[in-house]
Enzyme design. Structure first.
Site, PDB file in Angstrom:
ATOM      1  N   TYR A 191       0.831  -1.207   0.000  1.00  0.00           N
ATOM      2  CA  TYR A 191       0.000   0.000   0.000  1.00  0.00           C
ATOM      3  C   TYR A 191       0.861   1.251   0.000  1.00  0.00           C
ATOM      4  O   TYR A 191       1.873   1.325   0.713  1.00  0.00           O
ATOM      5  CB  TYR A 191      -0.884  -0.005   1.253  1.00  0.00           C
ATOM      6  CG  TYR A 191      -1.739   1.235   1.397  1.00  0.00           C
ATOM      7  CD1 TYR A 191      -3.061   1.248   0.964  1.00  0.00           C
ATOM      8  CD2 TYR A 191      -1.212   2.399   1.953  1.00  0.00           C
ATOM      9  CE1 TYR A 191      -3.839   2.389   1.085  1.00  0.00           C
ATOM     10  CE2 TYR A 191      -1.990   3.550   2.076  1.00  0.00           C
ATOM     11  CZ  TYR A 191      -3.298   3.530   1.638  1.00  0.00           C
ATOM     12  OH  TYR A 191      -4.070   4.656   1.746  1.00  0.00           O
ATOM     13  N   GLU A 216      -4.037   7.437  -3.985  1.00  0.00           N
ATOM     14  CA  GLU A 216      -3.789   6.168  -3.291  1.00  0.00           C
ATOM     15  C   GLU A 216      -3.582   5.010  -4.255  1.00  0.00           C
ATOM     16  O   GLU A 216      -4.329   4.859  -5.227  1.00  0.00           O
ATOM     17  CB  GLU A 216      -4.984   5.853  -2.379  1.00  0.00           C
ATOM     18  CG  GLU A 216      -4.856   4.565  -1.599  1.00  0.00           C
ATOM     19  CD  GLU A 216      -6.151   4.193  -0.879  1.00  0.00           C
ATOM     20  OE1 GLU A 216      -7.142   3.832  -1.548  1.00  0.00           O
ATOM     21  OE2 GLU A 216      -6.180   4.282   0.356  1.00  0.00           O
TER      22      GLU A 216
END
Ligand code: GDP
Ligand code: MN
Length: 381
Positions: A101, A188
């Site tokens: 991530y 993101e």
């Protein structure tokens, strides 16, 4: 403004962030052709603004054109979150070794730009962070001065390890430039995928652009997705109202964001459930009241309407005229509790009283009455 994955990944590409090969399609046959052109295997992903599409069945791995067509048909029939699937992304199948991530966001608590990384990814970062020991790290990347890439580099080394970090750092730099140049609140990558052959790619893209900066990004403005707003929200925006619907039964018409929040809090305090946030703004346009009531009346869960006005720039007589106009034009059968205080309130209240509409100047009494009426009111047919 939220971008869909296929829009976000186009931005990623412009900033040198590696994304899988993919095409967007609007039909099942098109999806089958796209999978063919990717060599017969692929991943078909629903393009909706909701997160966790994977868990909802919105991401399908397919082999062959027939499977692709069937999966695409199933996806086009789906609703994920509140969104119906109208577009698909057909992506090359990645041979995933690890899902991690990486994101950058505007963070008021820094205040500045934060960078978050985690060796585990693929699900919502809040969920990952909730696990102990928490594998998620966050740094203050930039606080008005330039970004601290040394700090970022060592954080990425620690969280993502030597196989990913050196490739993630240029991605973080790309995200930073993207965030800055497009006035974004969030960029993101989740999951940031490491494939078995060692490459690192952004396998999902989530980008949120600050609405306040949209005026200077003409191209980004055109990316606005209709489904970001409900028809009610669209109508409210066009009329200059700030409106957010929530699950509840007391419709609220208030002037000023602070008073609108306080009204909702007070309803809750007395055991009621507001159906919306609605700020008609500081102007005295009777039409705004008309539009506000028209929107609220469409909501069949609403059993009482509470109008709470503190007139400053807003004139209470204009509000009263708006209410009376709405009553003439819309058939209002549910009770309205009206509190009017401030500029021209005596004139405004007299207008209402003359037309048989009860009103008061006491907010607490008005909220109490609305909650009581809501509890005793019938469900609307
Ligand atoms: P989200 O659930 O809405 O965030 O959708 P994502 O695009 O992040 O996809 C969810 C999950 O699908 C990922 O975390 C992966 O586990 C899986 N996935 C997505 N693309 C691929 C792929 O190319 N290959 C494989 N094996 N899995 C994939
Ligand atoms: Mn994702």
């Amino acid at each position: 403004m939220k971008l869909l994955e296929y829009q976000g990944r186009e931005l990623f590409k412009r900033y040198g962030i590696t994304v899988p090969r993919a095409t967007t399609v609007n039909g099942a046959d098109e999806a089958a052709l796209a999978v063919d052109s990717l060599g017969g295997v692929g991943v078909i992903k629903a393009q909706v603004l909701a997160g966790s599409r994977g868990k909802a069945g919105g991401v399908r791995i397919v082999r062959g054109a027939d499977e692709a067509r069937a999966a695409a048909r199933a996806l086009f029939g789906m609703t994920i979150g509140d969104y119906s699937v109208e577009k698909l992304l057909v992506e090359e199948l990645l041979d995933i070794e690890q899902e991690s991530y990486l994101s950058l966001m505007l963070d008021r608590s820094i205040p500045g730009i934060g960078c978050v990384a985690s060796a585990s990814g693929g699900e919502e970062i809040e969920r990952i962070a909730a696990r102990t020991p928490s594998p998620v790290r966050k740094i203050a990347l930039a606080r008005g001065d330039g970004p601290d890439w040394d700090l970022c580099s060592s954080m990425l080394d620690e969280t993502l390890g030597p196989a990913i970090a050196p490739k993630a750092l240029p991605m973080a730099k790309g995200l930073h430039q993207l965030l800055f140049e497009n006035d974004c609140l969030l960029a993101e990558i989740n999951p940031l995928v490491r494939t078995r052959d060692g490459s690192v790619v952004a396998a999902d893209a989530k980008v949120v652009v600050d609405d306040n900066g949209l005026w200077r990004h003409e191209k980004i403005r055109t990316l606005r997705n209709r489904e970001e707003f409900s028809p009610d929200e669209m109508e409210a925006r066009a009329a200059g109202l700030s409106f957010v619907a929530i699950k509840g039964t007391i419709g609220c018409v208030v002037n000023g964001a602070g008073l609108a929040m306080a009204t909702m809090d007070t309803i809750k305090l007395f055991g009621g459930h507001p159906a919306n946030f609605l700020d008609v703004g500081g102007s005295s346009n009777p039409d705004k009241i008309l539009v506000a009531l028209r929107i609220l009346l469409r909501n069949m869960h609403i059993r009482v309407i509470l109008i709470n006005i503190f007139g400053g720039i807003t004139r209470c007589d204009d509000i009263a005229n708006g209410i009376l106009m709405a009553r003439r034009q819309l058939s209002i059968t549910i009770p309205m509790v009206i509190r009017l205080v401030g500029t021209n309130d005596e004139a405004g209240r007299a207008l209402l009283t003359n037309e048989g509409l009860k009103n008061s100047t006491d907010m607490i009494a008005a909220v109490r009455e609305a909650v009581t009426l809501d509890k005793t009111a019938e469900r609307r047919p």
